[in-house]
Design a protein around this motif. Structure first.
Motif, mmCIF file in Angstrom:
data_model
loop_
_atom_site.group_PDB
_atom_site.id
_atom_site.type_symbol
_atom_site.label_atom_id
_atom_site.label_comp_id
_atom_site.label_asym_id
_atom_site.label_seq_id
_atom_site.Cartn_x
_atom_site.Cartn_y
_atom_site.Cartn_z
ATOM 1 N N GLN A 1 -2.870 -37.147 59.093
ATOM 2 C CA GLN A 1 -2.773 -35.728 59.458
ATOM 3 C C GLN A 1 -1.481 -35.382 60.185
ATOM 4 O O GLN A 1 -1.284 -34.245 60.595
ATOM 5 N N GLN A 2 -0.628 -36.357 60.407
ATOM 6 C CA GLN A 2 0.614 -36.076 61.124
ATOM 7 C C GLN A 2 1.727 -35.639 60.167
ATOM 8 O O GLN A 2 1.631 -35.829 58.955
ATOM 9 N N THR A 3 2.766 -35.030 60.738
ATOM 10 C CA THR A 3 3.942 -34.641 59.972
ATOM 11 C C THR A 3 5.092 -35.465 60.498
ATOM 12 O O THR A 3 5.766 -35.094 61.445
ATOM 13 N N ARG A 4 5.264 -36.628 59.915
ATOM 14 C CA ARG A 4 6.224 -37.549 60.519
ATOM 15 C C ARG A 4 7.595 -37.485 59.862
ATOM 16 O O ARG A 4 7.704 -37.662 58.657
ATOM 17 N N PHE A 5 8.586 -37.239 60.691
ATOM 18 C CA PHE A 5 9.979 -37.345 60.252
ATOM 19 C C PHE A 5 10.721 -38.349 61.121
ATOM 20 O O PHE A 5 11.175 -39.377 60.638
ATOM 21 N N THR A 6 10.798 -38.052 62.415
ATOM 22 C CA THR A 6 11.502 -38.981 63.309
ATOM 23 C C THR A 6 10.789 -40.334 63.349
ATOM 24 O O THR A 6 11.416 -41.382 63.421
ATOM 25 N N PHE A 7 9.474 -40.306 63.271
ATOM 26 C CA PHE A 7 8.690 -41.533 63.364
ATOM 27 C C PHE A 7 8.167 -42.007 62.007
ATOM 28 O O PHE A 7 7.232 -42.797 61.941
ATOM 29 N N ALA A 8 8.783 -41.525 60.935
ATOM 30 C CA ALA A 8 8.271 -41.829 59.595
ATOM 31 C C ALA A 8 8.224 -43.322 59.297
ATOM 32 O O ALA A 8 7.296 -43.807 58.655
ATOM 33 N N ASP A 9 9.215 -44.072 59.772
ATOM 34 C CA ASP A 9 9.288 -45.487 59.409
ATOM 35 C C ASP A 9 8.617 -46.407 60.417
ATOM 36 O O ASP A 9 8.644 -47.627 60.257
ATOM 37 N N PHE A 10 8.034 -45.818 61.453
ATOM 38 C CA PHE A 10 7.441 -46.661 62.490
ATOM 39 C C PHE A 10 6.239 -47.429 61.941
ATOM 40 O O PHE A 10 5.407 -46.883 61.223
ATOM 41 N N GLY A 11 6.198 -48.698 62.289
ATOM 42 C CA GLY A 11 5.132 -49.567 61.796
ATOM 43 C C GLY A 11 5.489 -50.210 60.473
ATOM 44 O O GLY A 11 4.810 -51.122 60.012
ATOM 45 N N GLU A 12 6.573 -49.729 59.844
ATOM 46 C CA GLU A 12 6.970 -50.270 58.543
ATOM 47 C C GLU A 12 8.100 -51.282 58.691
ATOM 48 O O GLU A 12 8.138 -52.278 57.988
ATOM 49 N N THR A 13 9.053 -50.951 59.572
ATOM 50 C CA THR A 13 10.302 -51.720 59.562
ATOM 51 C C THR A 13 10.465 -52.586 60.803
ATOM 52 O O THR A 13 9.824 -52.376 61.831
ATOM 53 N N GLU A 14 11.384 -53.545 60.673
ATOM 54 C CA GLU A 14 11.784 -54.361 61.812
ATOM 55 C C GLU A 14 12.843 -53.589 62.584
ATOM 56 O O GLU A 14 13.821 -53.103 61.995
ATOM 57 N N PRO A 15 12.687 -53.499 63.900
ATOM 58 C CA PRO A 15 13.581 -52.655 64.706
ATOM 59 C C PRO A 15 15.064 -52.956 64.520
ATOM 60 O O PRO A 15 15.876 -52.042 64.521
#
Ligand SMILES: Cc1cc2nc3c(=O)[nH]c(=O)nc-3n(C[C@H](O)[C@H](O)[C@H](O)COP(=O)(O)O)c2cc1C
Ligand code: SF4
Ligand code: FES
Lengths: 149, 498
Positions: B89-103
């Motif tokens: 239900q979120q609208t993610r742009f800034t946090f779109a890749d969080f949880g996906e990528t290695e920092p």
């Protein structure tokens, strides 16, 4: 002491001299910033003792006395407040028989509070030395403190 | 030999606090597992969360313990990430890749569209970059919500031998953690935003002022700067643009931009009178842009997608998305990035999932220690700057903390005033003296020896602090206290001496 202070500050030199960062480096190396070193610090940085003492007294994280071997910090931020940090603080105080900011007899542990560790979603938060604990329950305190004997 | 299964586990501080560390330790030497440590999606109530790839996208297992490994390897019981309501239900742009990528994986950052904002900025004139931000209507996310382009214009037009870009990573508001997530989880996004700003105003040097309480954030960011340097990204028109991480020393008011600059110079973090504003005369008297971490991290998308894209999201005076951070007694604490405009109630219900087991709602505080309290009857307020300003409240940095029925409002009010008294920089009298008096009055009431006059005095004191303080610490500190009294008057009256 004078020599040690000088050696540490020589490694942390910056232009223009930065009093806060110099004090943080000293604390990192010595565990605290000894008050009697203030004139020497001022001299080395090319500033006044009043300036150095002013910075030293301003920042909560700068210590003028040696902390215990372990530093326990309990978060008092709002999310932790809502999740019962007050009770955690009381229970730790009872167990260690010390007040906030105090070091237990024998120099083993220092108890302090902090205002937010950014761990609010997994609160309440307790930090011991470099270890951060979340969702801490009073019932877990004994086992937790045991690890830092 | 069969290939090891790639499993994703967050390395975010809060994921570790929730138990990711023991999971990683237990699985690190298992040959059948290739463990990848990512940023966190921010669904902290599900952490430690372990994911693996599937034809359905990522599958996730929640609240994992080391013993869950066989289950995960067999692929049973996983939930498709895209069907987790909290995230879907979120609208993610800034946090779109969080949880996906290695920092620290710069190649991955780039593969997912990172650095496109910077590339765009490098092709444009400074004026055109600032124009894009004007069109975007982005306002600062650190608290004051000032139009970003406006500050940049001032700094750009100022003549000086040196100019600076400073990221405010002090994140002092208790109940907020989105900056920490960015610093630990997607540090290149912050650096990209800072570089775009530097290019627009013609800055020579960047600093990140990071709070001492965030050691993992500072370490990740330093590593990211090193990688960016190696990749020759810290280069603006042939000039090296150094970025340095400087750590603070536990003072809340050092998050205020002028106190922050004093602290960066190594002095006592005391607030400076404005004007001059930092954009005119900031660090060492030079034009300086001080902006929040989330603000900088929002900018790369604005450059790559265009200002109009950003302006199309949100409400009339609050464009784009906001990173709300749920904490306190909600069932589902975590990071919520949504377009401005949802009501506070919707946020608490849809994302917070209601109250934690056994807890009944009493009040919610929005905007950190300087934010107002809202009772159950006032939850229909839309989350946007204009509605909050009209209500005399602030969104601040997006912290939302829910208090339950067990909360003692007198104790909470005393807690707020004690905080202000402790953190006041001492520059102006209303805050320095007022907060101590306020704390004393509330201590009296809490001890049962307060009188009706004390409540009147507290209200007067609060009004004085609001109008006469030099900065928002003194100016906003009365709000949580006065709103507590306003909405829960009986709790205060019942404690008075009769
Ligand atoms: C007492 C006080 C504390 C503040 N703390 C922070 C902080 O921790 N982080 C932050 O970004 N802004 C903080 N601010 C706001 C800053 O003064 C400044 O407005 C902000 O960094 C500008 O960035 P922005 O334009 O991106 O919002 C604080 C303000 C006050 C009055
Ligand atoms: S309001 Fe408080 S923190 Fe702000 S300048 Fe005055 S004394 Fe300092
Ligand atoms: S309020 Fe305690 S970690 Fe944020």
């Amino acid at each position: 002491m004078q020599k040690q202070v000088n050696e540490i500050l020589a490694q942390a030199r910056s232009e223009p001299p930065n009093i806060l960062q110099a004090l943080l480096v000293l604390q990192e190396k010595l565990g605290h910033v000894p008050l009697e070193a203030v004139p020497e610090i001022a001299h080395t940085l090319g500033t006044t003792t009043a300036q150095v003492a002013g910075v030293l007294s301003y920042y909560p994280d700068l210590r003028v006395t040696a902390p215990g071997r372990h530093l326990i910090r309990i978060c008092m931020g709002e999310s932790c407040f809502a999740n019962g940090c007050g009770r955690l603080l009381r229970e730790v105080q009872d167990r260690l028989r010390i007040d906030m900011g105090e070091t237990a007899a024998g120099g083993k542990v220092t108890l302090d509070t902090m205002s937010c560790a950014g761990n609010c979603a997994v609160s309440p938060t307790v930090i011991i030395d470099r270890d951060l604990y979340g969702r801490v329950l009073p019932s877990q305190l004994d086992a937790m403190l045991e690890r830092y004997k | 030999m069969s290939m090891a299964t790639r499993l994703f586990l967050s390395n975010d501080t809060s994921a570790r606090a929730a138990g990711a560390g023991p999971v990683a330790d237990a699985w690190s030497d298992r040959p059948e597992v290739q463990l990848i440590r990512t940023s966190s999606r921010g669904a902290f109530f599900l952490e430690p969360m372990v994911e693996r790839d599937s034809p359905d996208g990522r599958l996730a297992w929640f609240n994992v313990t080391p013993q869950d490994l066989p289950l995960i390897l067999s692929g049973t019981g996983g939930t498709p990430v895209r069907s987790i309501p909290f995230l879907a239900q979120q609208t993610r742009f800034t946090f779109a890749d969080f949880g996906e990528t290695e920092p620290l994986a710069l190649d991955e950052y780039q593969a997912r569209g990172g650095l496109q904002g910077l590339e765009t900025a490098l092709r444009r004139t400074p004026d055109a970059i600032i124009e894009e931000l004007r069109v975007s209507q982005l306002r600062g996310r650190g608290g004051a919500a000032f139009p970003v382009w406006n500050k940049w214009k001032v700094a750009q037009q100022a003549k000086a031998d040196e100019k600076y870009v400073v990221a405010n990573a002090d994140e002092g508001d208790a109940g907020t953690y989105c900056d920490r997530m960015i610093l630990e989880g997607d540090p290149f996004r912050l650096l990209e935003g800072m570089l775009i700003c530097a290019r627009a105003i013609g800055a020579n040097r960047g600093y990140v002022y990071c709070r001492q309480e965030y050691p993992a954030a500072a370490a990740t960011l330093r590593a990211a700067i090193h990688k960016a340097d190696e990749a020759e990204l810290l280069d603006l028109d042939g000039e090296f643009f150094p970025i340095e991480v400087v750590e603070g020393a536990g003072s809340y008011v050092c998050g205020e931009e002028t106190a922050l600059l004093e602290s960066l110079e190594g002095k006592r973090g005391v607030v400076r009178a404005r004007p001059p504003y930092p954009a005119q005369a900031g660090l060492f008297g030079r034009p300086t842009i001080v902006s929040n971490v989330l603000t900088f991290a929002t900018i790369p998308n604005i450059l790559s997608r265009g200002g109009a894209w950003h302006a199309a999201l949100g409400t009339e005076q609050s464009r784009g998305t906001m990173a709300l951070q749920l904490g306190g007694r909600v069932k589902q604490p975590g990071l919520v990035e949504v377009s401005f405009g949802l009501s506070l109630r919707q946020v608490l219900d849809q994302f917070g999932g209601g109250m934690a087991p056994g807890a009944r709602f009493k009040a919610v505080q929005v905007g950190g220690p300087l934010g107002s309290l809202f009772p159950a009857s006032q939850l229909d307020i839309p989350i946007c700057y204009e509605a909050f300003a009209e209500a005399g409240a602030v969104l601040g940095h997006g912290g939302i903390v829910v208090y339950d029925h067990q909360t003692d409002m007198v104790d909470l009010a005393r807690h707020f005033m004690a905080f202000t008294a402790h953190e006041s920089c001492g520059k102006c009298t209303p805050c320095r003296i007022g907060s101590v008096r306020g704390r004393e009055i509330l201590e009296r009431i809490q001890a049962g020896s307060g009188t009706v006059d004390d409540l009147v005095l507290l209200a007067d004191l609060g009004e004085t602090m609001k109008v006469a303080s030099l900065c928002a610490l003194g100016g906003r500190a009365p709000y949580p206290v006065l709103t507590a009294i306003e909405h829960f008057p009986a709790e205060f009256r019942n404690r008075l001496r009769t």
